[in-house]
Design a protein around this motif. Structure first.
Motif, PDB file in Angstrom:
ATOM      1  N   ILE A  17       0.838  -1.205   0.000  1.00 48.04           N
ATOM      2  CA  ILE A  17       0.000   0.000   0.000  1.00 48.04           C
ATOM      3  C   ILE A  17       0.870   1.251   0.000  1.00 48.04           C
ATOM      4  O   ILE A  17       0.602   2.227  -0.717  1.00 48.04           O
ATOM      5  N   GLU A  18       1.936   1.226   0.782  1.00 47.94           N
ATOM      6  CA  GLU A  18       2.835   2.380   0.846  1.00 47.94           C
ATOM      7  C   GLU A  18       3.501   2.631  -0.497  1.00 47.94           C
ATOM      8  O   GLU A  18       3.684   3.782  -0.904  1.00 47.94           O
ATOM      9  N   ARG A  19       3.837   1.566  -1.211  1.00 50.75           N
ATOM     10  CA  ARG A  19       4.450   1.731  -2.538  1.00 50.75           C
ATOM     11  C   ARG A  19       3.453   2.354  -3.513  1.00 50.75           C
ATOM     12  O   ARG A  19       3.837   3.146  -4.374  1.00 50.75           O
ATOM     13  N   ARG A  20       2.179   2.018  -3.382  1.00 49.54           N
ATOM     14  CA  ARG A  20       1.159   2.622  -4.247  1.00 49.54           C
ATOM     15  C   ARG A  20       1.078   4.121  -3.999  1.00 49.54           C
ATOM     16  O   ARG A  20       0.987   4.918  -4.938  1.00 49.54           O
ATOM     17  N   ILE A  21       1.123   4.504  -2.736  1.00 45.36           N
ATOM     18  CA  ILE A  21       1.083   5.931  -2.399  1.00 45.36           C
ATOM     19  C   ILE A  21       2.338   6.624  -2.929  1.00 45.36           C
ATOM     20  O   ILE A  21       2.271   7.696  -3.530  1.00 45.36           O
ATOM     21  N   ALA A  22       3.490   5.975  -2.703  1.00 48.08           N
ATOM     22  CA  ALA A  22       4.770   6.551  -3.142  1.00 48.08           C
ATOM     23  C   ALA A  22       4.791   6.738  -4.651  1.00 48.08           C
ATOM     24  O   ALA A  22       5.175   7.805  -5.153  1.00 48.08           O
ATOM     25  N   ASP A  23       4.363   5.732  -5.391  1.00 47.21           N
ATOM     26  CA  ASP A  23       4.385   5.809  -6.854  1.00 47.21           C
ATOM     27  C   ASP A  23       3.448   6.900  -7.359  1.00 47.21           C
ATOM     28  O   ASP A  23       3.762   7.606  -8.327  1.00 47.21           O
ATOM     29  N   PHE A  24       2.290   7.031  -6.709  1.00 47.16           N
ATOM     30  CA  PHE A  24       1.341   8.076  -7.124  1.00 47.16           C
ATOM     31  C   PHE A  24       1.955   9.455  -6.917  1.00 47.16           C
ATOM     32  O   PHE A  24       1.861  10.325  -7.792  1.00 47.16           O
ATOM     33  N   ILE A  25       2.589   9.664  -5.773  1.00 45.70           N
ATOM     34  CA  ILE A  25       3.188  10.971  -5.484  1.00 45.70           C
ATOM     35  C   ILE A  25       4.334  11.266  -6.434  1.00 45.70           C
ATOM     36  O   ILE A  25       4.460  12.377  -6.961  1.00 45.70           O
ATOM     37  N   LEU A  26       5.175  10.270  -6.691  1.00 47.16           N
ATOM     38  CA  LEU A  26       6.316  10.480  -7.580  1.00 47.16           C
ATOM     39  C   LEU A  26       5.864  10.770  -9.008  1.00 47.16           C
ATOM     40  O   LEU A  26       6.483  11.575  -9.708  1.00 47.16           O
ATOM     41  N   ASP A  27       4.785  10.120  -9.424  1.00 50.21           N
ATOM     42  CA  ASP A  27       4.297  10.311 -10.792  1.00 50.21           C
ATOM     43  C   ASP A  27       3.436  11.560 -10.948  1.00 50.21           C
ATOM     44  O   ASP A  27       3.253  12.058 -12.064  1.00 50.21           O
ATOM     45  N   ASN A  28       2.891  12.061  -9.827  1.00 51.50           N
ATOM     46  CA  ASN A  28       1.953  13.189  -9.910  1.00 51.50           C
ATOM     47  C   ASN A  28       2.296  14.291  -8.920  1.00 51.50           C
ATOM     48  O   ASN A  28       1.397  14.942  -8.370  1.00 51.50           O
ATOM     49  N   ALA A  29       3.584  14.502  -8.700  1.00 43.65           N
ATOM     50  CA  ALA A  29       4.013  15.479  -7.688  1.00 43.65           C
ATOM     51  C   ALA A  29       3.439  16.863  -7.952  1.00 43.65           C
ATOM     52  O   ALA A  29       3.055  17.588  -7.021  1.00 43.65           O
ATOM     53  N   GLN A  30       3.361  17.245  -9.216  1.00 40.28           N
ATOM     54  CA  GLN A  30       2.887  18.589  -9.559  1.00 40.28           C
ATOM     55  C   GLN A  30       1.392  18.756  -9.284  1.00 40.28           C
ATOM     56  O   GLN A  30       0.890  19.880  -9.198  1.00 40.28           O
ATOM     57  N   LEU A  31       0.667  17.649  -9.130  1.00 38.98           N
ATOM     58  CA  LEU A  31      -0.774  17.708  -8.878  1.00 38.98           C
ATOM     59  C   LEU A  31      -1.118  17.581  -7.400  1.00 38.98           C
ATOM     60  O   LEU A  31      -2.273  17.786  -7.017  1.00 38.98           O
ATOM     61  N   LEU A  32      -0.138  17.262  -6.583  1.00 42.58           N
ATOM     62  CA  LEU A  32      -0.415  16.950  -5.179  1.00 42.58           C
ATOM     63  C   LEU A  32      -1.015  18.133  -4.427  1.00 42.58           C
ATOM     64  O   LEU A  32      -1.805  17.949  -3.504  1.00 42.58           O
ATOM     65  N   ARG A  33      -0.667  19.347  -4.824  1.00 42.18           N
ATOM     66  CA  ARG A  33      -1.169  20.534  -4.119  1.00 42.18           C
ATOM     67  C   ARG A  33      -2.686  20.650  -4.185  1.00 42.18           C
ATOM     68  O   ARG A  33      -3.322  21.327  -3.366  1.00 42.18           O
ATOM     69  N   ASP A  34      -3.305  20.005  -5.166  1.00 42.71           N
ATOM     70  CA  ASP A  34      -4.753  20.074  -5.335  1.00 42.71           C
ATOM     71  C   ASP A  34      -5.482  18.924  -4.642  1.00 42.71           C
ATOM     72  O   ASP A  34      -6.698  18.832  -4.701  1.00 42.71           O
ATOM     73  N   TYR A  35      -4.703  18.021  -4.006  1.00 37.86           N
ATOM     74  CA  TYR A  35      -5.296  16.860  -3.363  1.00 37.86           C
ATOM     75  C   TYR A  35      -5.284  17.012  -1.848  1.00 37.86           C
ATOM     76  O   TYR A  35      -4.265  17.364  -1.261  1.00 37.86           O
ATOM     77  N   SER A  36      -6.423  16.716  -1.214  1.00 39.26           N
ATOM     78  CA  SER A  36      -6.444  16.563   0.235  1.00 39.26           C
ATOM     79  C   SER A  36      -6.060  15.114   0.529  1.00 39.26           C
ATOM     80  O   SER A  36      -6.003  14.277  -0.383  1.00 39.26           O
ATOM     81  N   SER A  37      -5.808  14.806   1.784  1.00 33.73           N
ATOM     82  CA  SER A  37      -5.459  13.430   2.133  1.00 33.73           C
ATOM     83  C   SER A  37      -6.598  12.473   1.795  1.00 33.73           C
ATOM     84  O   SER A  37      -6.364  11.340   1.361  1.00 33.73           O
ATOM     85  N   GLN A  38      -7.844  12.942   1.951  1.00 35.78           N
ATOM     86  CA  GLN A  38      -8.993  12.087   1.639  1.00 35.78           C
ATOM     87  C   GLN A  38      -9.113  11.865   0.139  1.00 35.78           C
ATOM     88  O   GLN A  38      -9.404  10.752  -0.322  1.00 35.78           O
ATOM     89  N   GLN A  39      -8.846  12.913  -0.641  1.00 35.28           N
ATOM     90  CA  GLN A  39      -8.912  12.769  -2.103  1.00 35.28           C
ATOM     91  C   GLN A  39      -7.827  11.826  -2.612  1.00 35.28           C
ATOM     92  O   GLN A  39      -8.055  11.028  -3.523  1.00 35.28           O
ATOM     93  N   LEU A  40      -6.646  11.917  -2.020  1.00 28.90           N
ATOM     94  CA  LEU A  40      -5.567  11.008  -2.394  1.00 28.90           C
ATOM     95  C   LEU A  40      -5.949   9.573  -2.045  1.00 28.90           C
ATOM     96  O   LEU A  40      -5.723   8.649  -2.844  1.00 28.90           O
ATOM     97  N   ALA A  41      -6.519   9.392  -0.858  1.00 29.71           N
ATOM     98  CA  ALA A  41      -6.949   8.060  -0.449  1.00 29.71           C
ATOM     99  C   ALA A  41      -8.014   7.514  -1.392  1.00 29.71           C
ATOM    100  O   ALA A  41      -7.968   6.342  -1.802  1.00 29.71           O
ATOM    101  N   ASN A  42      -8.967   8.359  -1.769  1.00 26.53           N
ATOM    102  CA  ASN A  42     -10.028   7.926  -2.691  1.00 26.53           C
ATOM    103  C   ASN A  42      -9.459   7.552  -4.056  1.00 26.53           C
ATOM    104  O   ASN A  42      -9.907   6.587  -4.685  1.00 26.53           O
TER     105      ASN A  42
END
Length: 283
Positions: A17-42
Motif C-alpha cells: 500500500i505504501e508503494r502505491r502511495i509513493a508511486d502516485f506521489i512520484l508520478d503526480n508530484a505537480q498535482l499533489l497541491r490540489d489533493y487533500s489526504s482524503q482525495q488522495l486516499a479515494n
C-alpha cells in the motif's frame, strides 16, 4: 534530502500500500497541491489513515507537511529552470541546456548514491575481491547494458581480476555451467526483465555462485535472483534525457566500486598493466 528523494530512497522498504502511495506521489508530484489526504486516499482506493501513516513513516507530522515539502521540492526545481531563462541574455542556449543537464545528472547521481549506502557498495567490492582471490568474475549485459558491462570488465582486468565477459546468452549459459561457490556473476540489465538473464542468474545460484544485479530502482525479476543488488535512480519525462541520466548515474556507481577495489591493494597492478598497454596505444 528532499521529500521526493526520501520517498524514492525508502520505496523498497515499503509495504504494498505504501508503494502505491509513493508511486502516485512520484508520478503526480505537480498535482499533489490540489489533493487533500482524503482525495488522495479515494484516488488510490485506500483509507485516509493509510495516507497519514505513510507521511509519518517518512518523518513528517502529517499529510499537510508532506504536501508542503513536495511543493517546496517542485518549486526549487522550477526556480532552477527560471534561472536558466533569466541568464539567457548572458549565455547561449546551449549553455543553458548544458547547465540543466548537469543539474539533472547531479540529481540522478545523488539519488542513486542515497539508495546504495556505503555498506552495499562495500559488500559488492568485497564479493568481487573474494572472487578475484579464489575464482572468477562473470559479467554479462545485453544491448546498451553491454556498454557498461564491457567497460567494467576491462577495468577489472586492469586490476588483475580474471573476468569472463560475454554478451551472448547461449555462450554465457555454457560458461556459467562451470561456475563454483567462489565465483561472482554481475548482470547488467536496466529493466531487469529479460527471461534469459534471469535464467542465467538462477543457474549461477544453483552452481553455488553469488549473483549481483545492476538494474533500475524498481521491483524486477532479476533482483529476485540476486544476492546483492545495485540500483540506479534516473527519472525524466524526456526519454532521451532519462537515458543519459541513467548512464551517468550508473557510471558513477561503478566508479565507486572500482575505487574501493583499487584501494584494496590493487593500485600497483593497475599501474603495471597501464604501463604495459601504453606502448601498444602509441604505435
Amino acid at each position: 534530502m528532499s521529500a521526493l528523494l526520501r520517498i524514492r530512497a525508502g520505496r523498497d522498504q515499503m509495504s504494498a500500500i505504501e508503494r502505491r502511495i509513493a508511486d502516485f506521489i512520484l508520478d503526480n508530484a505537480q498535482l499533489l497541491r490540489d489533493y487533500s489526504s482524503q482525495q488522495l486516499a479515494n484516488a488510490l482506493g485506500i483509507s485516509q489513515s493509510s495516507v497519514v501513516k505513510f507521511c509519518q513513516k517518512l518523518g513528517f507530522k502529517g499529510y499537510p507537511d508532506l504536501k508542503y515539502a513536495v511543493g517546496e521540492a517542485m518549486a526549487r526545481a522550477g526556480n532552477g529552470d527560471d534561472a536558466d531563462v533569466e541568464a539567457g541574455s548572458e549565455a547561449s542556449a546551449d549553455g543553458g541546456l548544458a547547465g540543466d543537464l548537469w543539474r539533472r545528472k547531479s540529481q540522478a547521481e545523488e539519488e542513486t548514491r542515497s539508495i546504495n549506502p556505503p555498506r552495499a557498495i562495500e559488500a559488492v567490492a568485497q564479493a568481487i575481491a573474494g572472487a578475484a582471490e579464489s575464482g572468477k568474475v562473470f559479467i554479462i549485459g545485453l544491448g546498451e547494458d553491454d556498454i557498461h558491462a564491457r567497460s567494467f570488465a576491462l577495468k577489472l582486468s586492469l586490476l588483475g581480476i580474471l573476468t569472463v565477459h560475454n554478451f551472448d546468452t547461449a555462450h554465457m549459459t555454457a560458461s556459467v555451467s562451470a561456475a563454483g561457490r567462489h565465483d561472482v556473476l554481475l548482470v547488467f540489465s536496466e529493466q531487469g526483465k529479460q527471461p534469459s538473464l534471469c535464467q542465467i542468474g538462477h543457474q549461477f545460484r544453483e552452481c553455488g555462485g553469488k549473483v549481483i544485479s545492476i538494474t533500475r530502482h524498481t521491483s524486477n525479476p532479476l533482483r529476485a535472483y540476486a544476492h546483492l543488488a545495485l540500483l540506479v535512480s534516473a527519472h525524466d519525462d524526456r526519454p532521451s534525457i532519462e537515458a543519459l541520466l541513467y548512464h551517468s548515474a550508473l557510471q558513477h556507481l561503478l566508479d565507486r566500486i572500482f575505487v574501493l577495489l583499487c584501494e584494496g591493494g590493487r593500485e600497483a597492478q593497475l599501474q603495471a598493466n597501464l604501463e604495459r598497454i601504453q606502448p601498444m596505444l602509441e604505435h
